[in-house]
Design a protein around this motif. Sequence first.
Motif, mmCIF file in Angstrom:
data_model
loop_
_atom_site.group_PDB
_atom_site.id
_atom_site.type_symbol
_atom_site.label_atom_id
_atom_site.label_comp_id
_atom_site.label_asym_id
_atom_site.label_seq_id
_atom_site.Cartn_x
_atom_site.Cartn_y
_atom_site.Cartn_z
ATOM 1 N N MET A 1 0.846 -1.194 0.000
ATOM 2 C CA MET A 1 0.000 0.000 0.000
ATOM 3 C C MET A 1 0.881 1.244 0.000
ATOM 4 S SD MET A 1 -2.933 1.034 2.740
ATOM 5 C CE MET A 1 -1.771 1.251 4.061
ATOM 6 N N LYS A 2 0.503 2.171 -0.834
ATOM 7 C CA LYS A 2 1.293 3.397 -0.920
ATOM 8 C C LYS A 2 0.868 4.335 0.218
ATOM 9 C CE LYS A 2 2.472 7.070 -4.168
ATOM 10 N NZ LYS A 2 1.995 8.191 -3.362
ATOM 11 N N ILE A 3 1.842 4.799 0.961
ATOM 12 C CA ILE A 3 1.536 5.679 2.091
ATOM 13 C C ILE A 3 1.819 7.123 1.694
ATOM 14 C CG2 ILE A 3 2.115 6.250 4.480
ATOM 15 C CD1 ILE A 3 0.818 3.519 4.182
ATOM 16 N N GLU A 4 0.834 7.937 1.920
ATOM 17 C CA GLU A 4 1.003 9.364 1.628
ATOM 18 C C GLU A 4 1.631 10.046 2.826
ATOM 19 O OE1 GLU A 4 -2.368 11.937 0.608
ATOM 20 O OE2 GLU A 4 -2.626 10.641 -1.135
ATOM 21 N N ARG A 5 2.661 10.772 2.634
ATOM 22 C CA ARG A 5 3.304 11.476 3.743
ATOM 23 C C ARG A 5 2.665 12.848 3.914
ATOM 24 N NH1 ARG A 5 8.218 9.467 5.235
ATOM 25 N NH2 ARG A 5 7.881 10.854 6.987
ATOM 26 N N ASN A 6 2.709 13.318 5.133
ATOM 27 C CA ASN A 6 2.178 14.640 5.429
ATOM 28 C C ASN A 6 3.121 15.689 4.852
ATOM 29 O OD1 ASN A 6 0.827 16.771 6.509
ATOM 30 N ND2 ASN A 6 1.706 16.540 8.557
ATOM 31 N N ASP A 10 0.360 20.571 1.184
ATOM 32 C CA ASP A 10 -0.961 20.004 0.952
ATOM 33 C C ASP A 10 -1.999 20.880 1.653
ATOM 34 O OD1 ASP A 10 -3.302 18.603 0.984
ATOM 35 O OD2 ASP A 10 -2.355 16.666 1.364
ATOM 36 N N ASP A 13 -4.525 19.148 4.067
ATOM 37 C CA ASP A 13 -3.965 18.783 5.362
ATOM 38 C C ASP A 13 -3.888 19.985 6.290
ATOM 39 O OD1 ASP A 13 -1.579 16.221 4.370
ATOM 40 O OD2 ASP A 13 -3.758 16.283 4.420
ATOM 41 N N GLU A 15 -5.734 22.550 6.308
ATOM 42 C CA GLU A 15 -7.091 22.871 6.760
ATOM 43 C C GLU A 15 -7.524 21.910 7.863
ATOM 44 O OE1 GLU A 15 -9.746 24.862 4.439
ATOM 45 O OE2 GLU A 15 -10.302 25.229 6.517
ATOM 46 N N VAL A 16 -7.284 20.628 7.611
ATOM 47 C CA VAL A 16 -7.641 19.609 8.609
ATOM 48 C C VAL A 16 -6.918 19.904 9.915
ATOM 49 C CG1 VAL A 16 -7.352 17.174 9.220
ATOM 50 C CG2 VAL A 16 -8.207 17.782 6.963
ATOM 51 N N THR A 17 -5.631 20.185 9.810
ATOM 52 C CA THR A 17 -4.820 20.426 11.005
ATOM 53 C C THR A 17 -5.317 21.656 11.758
ATOM 54 O OG1 THR A 17 -2.940 19.434 9.893
ATOM 55 C CG2 THR A 17 -2.455 20.793 11.813
ATOM 56 N N ARG A 18 -5.662 22.688 11.010
ATOM 57 C CA ARG A 18 -6.111 23.934 11.649
ATOM 58 C C ARG A 18 -7.414 23.697 12.436
ATOM 59 N NH1 ARG A 18 -9.337 27.988 10.233
ATOM 60 N NH2 ARG A 18 -9.805 27.117 8.199
ATOM 61 N N LEU A 20 -8.557 20.785 13.443
ATOM 62 C CA LEU A 20 -8.256 19.836 14.524
ATOM 63 C C LEU A 20 -7.666 20.561 15.731
ATOM 64 C CD1 LEU A 20 -6.619 16.701 12.852
ATOM 65 C CD2 LEU A 20 -8.645 16.736 14.289
#
Lengths: 128, 186
Positions: A1-6, A10, A13, A15-18, A20
């Motif tokens: 499985m290909k893992i996407e790095r942070n 991005d 990401d 937005e999600v982090t903000r 969160l």
Amino acid sequence: MKIERNTPEDPGDEEVTRVLRDVYASPAANASYWDTLETRIMARIATAGEAPEWWGVFDGWVRVGLAAALLAGVLAGSALLRAREAQERLAYEAVMESASVIPIAGPNLARGPGRAARDATLRSLMSR
Amino acid sequence: MLSPPEPSAREREHALVVAAQRGDTESFAALVRLHQRRAYAVARAIVLTHEDAEDAVQEGFLHAFRALDRFLPDQAFGAWLNRIVANAALDITRRKKVRDADTLADTIASPFRDPAESAELRQRLTVALSALNERQRAVIVLHDVEGYKHAEIGRLLGIPEGTARSDLHHARARLRQALSAVRSQL
């Protein structure tokens, strides 16, 4: 499985982090909050130290239980011993009683009505 | 004449741990002061509410206090403590197992949020967070909010580093999807 790095580039990401960080913001700026929490933690530790653990309830019963088990063991041993003695006595008495009725082999045993009849038959045959 | 050098933070913590192990509760209180913020952050990443995070922190410190005689003072106290707090938080989560997303949307909201933030956005993210499994949620919060690295998260939650990476990827994808759905409606 290909893992996407942070990756910081991005935008999704970020937005999600903000959001969160907003949702999970800790009360870091509120100093009195942390003092209160510390007090509550230490109070809980103190209370837990005073209050017995749930298994501690059984501590008082351990000695009673051990004494009861010891007493039960002694009583059971004593009863077993008595039962064994009674069994041996009964066995001895049974042997002694049966010994008195056992026929003892001897000359008297050869006598009786059967023997007389056999002797008469033998004499009758020999006289012929 | 040179004065002796100041003890480092690690040495001070070591001294506090040793004193606490000898029964000095003041030293343990000092350890609580040092570590409670991080412990709260770890717990908050795992449980759904601020109140549950407080409970997990208190449980964790209580467990740590009881297990203090088994702790080797040469180890990092914070890492040891945070593992205990994480376990306490996971226990609370397992006990509760609240699955009602509507209820979660109301209860998960922290009292410390920014009122300027779009309520809709936050609510959707909150619902999306509650739909994640507890491990994925913990991984993304520990990584994105608390700044833990994958390996540290793995040690904290007792999972392989690769699993932490994978959980982070899936959690982020789901949250991103939730946010983009909100943006398209706004």
